[in-house]
Design a protein around this motif. Sequence first.
Motif, PDB file in Angstrom:
ATOM      1  N   MET A  36      70.285 -15.495  19.950  1.00  0.00           N
ATOM      2  CA  MET A  36      69.947 -14.197  20.052  1.00  0.00           C
ATOM      3  C   MET A  36      68.692 -13.746  19.617  1.00  0.00           C
ATOM      4  SD  MET A  36      73.674 -12.166  19.105  1.00  0.00           S
ATOM      5  CE  MET A  36      72.921 -10.665  19.493  1.00  0.00           C
ATOM      6  N   LYS A  37      68.292 -14.268  18.271  1.00  0.00           N
ATOM      7  CA  LYS A  37      67.169 -14.188  17.916  1.00  0.00           C
ATOM      8  C   LYS A  37      66.018 -14.571  18.696  1.00  0.00           C
ATOM      9  CE  LYS A  37      68.310 -13.512  12.934  1.00  0.00           C
ATOM     10  NZ  LYS A  37      68.267 -13.761  11.494  1.00  0.00           N
ATOM     11  N   VAL A  38      66.066 -15.918  19.017  1.00  0.00           N
ATOM     12  CA  VAL A  38      65.161 -16.711  19.997  1.00  0.00           C
ATOM     13  C   VAL A  38      64.833 -15.795  21.304  1.00  0.00           C
ATOM     14  CG1 VAL A  38      64.912 -18.957  21.549  1.00  0.00           C
ATOM     15  CG2 VAL A  38      65.800 -18.984  19.124  1.00  0.00           C
ATOM     16  N   ILE A  39      66.060 -15.630  21.842  1.00  0.00           N
ATOM     17  CA  ILE A  39      65.638 -14.572  23.213  1.00  0.00           C
ATOM     18  C   ILE A  39      65.113 -13.220  22.782  1.00  0.00           C
ATOM     19  CG2 ILE A  39      67.178 -13.255  24.958  1.00  0.00           C
ATOM     20  CD1 ILE A  39      69.351 -15.388  24.597  1.00  0.00           C
ATOM     21  N   GLU A  40      65.537 -12.832  21.863  1.00  0.00           N
ATOM     22  CA  GLU A  40      64.823 -11.390  21.220  1.00  0.00           C
ATOM     23  C   GLU A  40      63.471 -11.631  21.014  1.00  0.00           C
ATOM     24  OE1 GLU A  40      67.425  -9.823  18.339  1.00  0.00           O
ATOM     25  OE2 GLU A  40      68.647  -8.736  19.827  1.00  0.00           O
ATOM     26  N   MET A  41      63.068 -12.654  20.282  1.00  0.00           N
ATOM     27  CA  MET A  41      61.519 -13.005  19.962  1.00  0.00           C
ATOM     28  C   MET A  41      60.885 -13.405  21.284  1.00  0.00           C
ATOM     29  SD  MET A  41      62.372 -15.292  16.455  1.00  0.00           S
ATOM     30  CE  MET A  41      60.787 -16.033  16.668  1.00  0.00           C
ATOM     31  N   VAL A  42      61.195 -14.161  22.029  1.00  0.00           N
ATOM     32  CA  VAL A  42      60.584 -14.394  23.349  1.00  0.00           C
ATOM     33  C   VAL A  42      60.341 -13.199  24.120  1.00  0.00           C
ATOM     34  CG1 VAL A  42      60.867 -15.868  25.780  1.00  0.00           C
ATOM     35  CG2 VAL A  42      61.399 -16.653  23.271  1.00  0.00           C
ATOM     36  N   ALA A  43      61.396 -12.401  24.273  1.00  0.00           N
ATOM     37  CA  ALA A  43      61.230 -11.228  25.224  1.00  0.00           C
ATOM     38  C   ALA A  43      60.215 -10.176  24.377  1.00  0.00           C
ATOM     39  CB  ALA A  43      62.716 -10.243  25.211  1.00  0.00           C
ATOM     40  N   THR A  44      60.105  -9.978  23.141  1.00  0.00           N
ATOM     41  CA  THR A  44      59.211  -9.254  22.593  1.00  0.00           C
ATOM     42  C   THR A  44      57.715  -9.926  22.699  1.00  0.00           C
ATOM     43  OG1 THR A  44      60.845  -8.518  20.661  1.00  0.00           O
ATOM     44  CG2 THR A  44      58.431  -8.312  20.262  1.00  0.00           C
ATOM     45  N   ALA A  45      57.799 -11.212  22.344  1.00  0.00           N
ATOM     46  CA  ALA A  45      56.292 -11.672  22.574  1.00  0.00           C
ATOM     47  C   ALA A  45      55.761 -11.734  23.946  1.00  0.00           C
ATOM     48  CB  ALA A  45      56.444 -13.266  21.963  1.00  0.00           C
ATOM     49  N   ASN A  46      56.482 -11.522  24.749  1.00  0.00           N
ATOM     50  CA  ASN A  46      56.059 -11.617  26.166  1.00  0.00           C
ATOM     51  C   ASN A  46      56.264 -10.261  26.973  1.00  0.00           C
ATOM     52  OD1 ASN A  46      55.205 -14.441  26.816  1.00  0.00           O
ATOM     53  ND2 ASN A  46      57.294 -14.690  25.875  1.00  0.00           N
ATOM     54  N   ASN A  47      56.552  -9.175  26.202  1.00  0.00           N
ATOM     55  CA  ASN A  47      56.897  -7.955  26.685  1.00  0.00           C
ATOM     56  C   ASN A  47      57.572  -7.969  28.029  1.00  0.00           C
ATOM     57  OD1 ASN A  47      56.380  -5.066  26.580  1.00  0.00           O
ATOM     58  ND2 ASN A  47      54.414  -5.212  27.821  1.00  0.00           N
ATOM     59  N   GLU A  48      58.724  -8.430  27.990  1.00  0.00           N
ATOM     60  CA  GLU A  48      59.609  -8.774  29.004  1.00  0.00           C
ATOM     61  C   GLU A  48      60.998  -8.320  28.637  1.00  0.00           C
ATOM     62  OE1 GLU A  48      58.628 -12.651  30.376  1.00  0.00           O
ATOM     63  OE2 GLU A  48      59.803 -13.547  28.815  1.00  0.00           O
ATOM     64  N   ARG A  56      62.508 -17.811  31.001  1.00  0.00           N
ATOM     65  CA  ARG A  56      61.340 -18.352  30.422  1.00  0.00           C
ATOM     66  C   ARG A  56      61.673 -19.219  29.591  1.00  0.00           C
ATOM     67  NH1 ARG A  56      56.096 -16.776  29.817  1.00  0.00           N
ATOM     68  NH2 ARG A  56      56.573 -14.729  30.297  1.00  0.00           N
ATOM     69  N   ILE A  57      62.706 -19.176  28.736  1.00  0.00           N
ATOM     70  CA  ILE A  57      63.314 -20.147  28.036  1.00  0.00           C
ATOM     71  C   ILE A  57      63.933 -21.476  28.713  1.00  0.00           C
ATOM     72  CG2 ILE A  57      64.973 -20.899  25.983  1.00  0.00           C
ATOM     73  CD1 ILE A  57      64.814 -17.881  25.122  1.00  0.00           C
ATOM     74  N   GLN A  58      64.455 -21.084  29.430  1.00  0.00           N
ATOM     75  CA  GLN A  58      65.087 -22.365  30.373  1.00  0.00           C
ATOM     76  C   GLN A  58      63.963 -23.196  31.152  1.00  0.00           C
ATOM     77  OE1 GLN A  58      67.672 -20.041  33.027  1.00  0.00           O
ATOM     78  NE2 GLN A  58      69.381 -20.666  31.714  1.00  0.00           N
ATOM     79  N   ASP A  59      62.915 -22.412  31.549  1.00  0.00           N
ATOM     80  CA  ASP A  59      61.850 -22.918  32.423  1.00  0.00           C
ATOM     81  C   ASP A  59      60.932 -23.728  31.327  1.00  0.00           C
ATOM     82  OD1 ASP A  59      62.954 -21.903  34.784  1.00  0.00           O
ATOM     83  OD2 ASP A  59      61.528 -20.386  35.029  1.00  0.00           O
ATOM     84  N   GLN A  60      60.565 -23.056  30.370  1.00  0.00           N
ATOM     85  CA  GLN A  60      59.348 -23.762  29.688  1.00  0.00           C
ATOM     86  C   GLN A  60      60.084 -24.485  28.203  1.00  0.00           C
ATOM     87  OE1 GLN A  60      56.655 -20.670  28.928  1.00  0.00           O
ATOM     88  NE2 GLN A  60      56.406 -19.952  31.055  1.00  0.00           N
ATOM     89  N   THR A  61      61.075 -24.748  28.055  1.00  0.00           N
ATOM     90  CA  THR A  61      61.582 -25.446  26.684  1.00  0.00           C
ATOM     91  C   THR A  61      62.570 -26.225  27.106  1.00  0.00           C
ATOM     92  OG1 THR A  61      63.288 -23.825  26.009  1.00  0.00           O
ATOM     93  CG2 THR A  61      60.845 -23.390  25.373  1.00  0.00           C
ATOM     94  N   ASP A  62      63.144 -26.730  26.098  1.00  0.00           N
ATOM     95  CA  ASP A  62      64.341 -27.902  26.529  1.00  0.00           C
ATOM     96  C   ASP A  62      65.474 -27.371  25.252  1.00  0.00           C
ATOM     97  OD1 ASP A  62      63.358 -28.646  23.996  1.00  0.00           O
ATOM     98  OD2 ASP A  62      63.505 -30.803  24.431  1.00  0.00           O
TER      99      ASP A  62
END
Length: 88
Positions: A36-48, A56-62
């Motif tokens: 949950m923290k990872v998803i929230e951090m990615v959303a915040t960092a990318n303003n999405e 984004r996590i699925q497409d750009q990371t493993d």
Amino acid sequence: MAEQKTFRNLQVLENARNTAKELLLDQYDEAVKPMMKVIEMVATANNENHFEAMKRIQDQTDLSDAPDKKIIFAAALMEIVEEKNLKF
């Protein structure tokens, strides 16, 4: 049409969350909260939103490549959606 797709997506996420809870039992929170923290951090960092962040996590990371991680990430996304939008 978009509402039906959204509802279907939420059903898939809810099913994944229920499966994760059944499989992980007492370890559910321990497994899901970091995701949950990872998803929230990615959303915040990318303003999405959280769905875009998950994509984004699925497409750009493993991070979500392993089958067990897919279920945990889906459960984490459902927890976020429910927490932010579905509480009455």
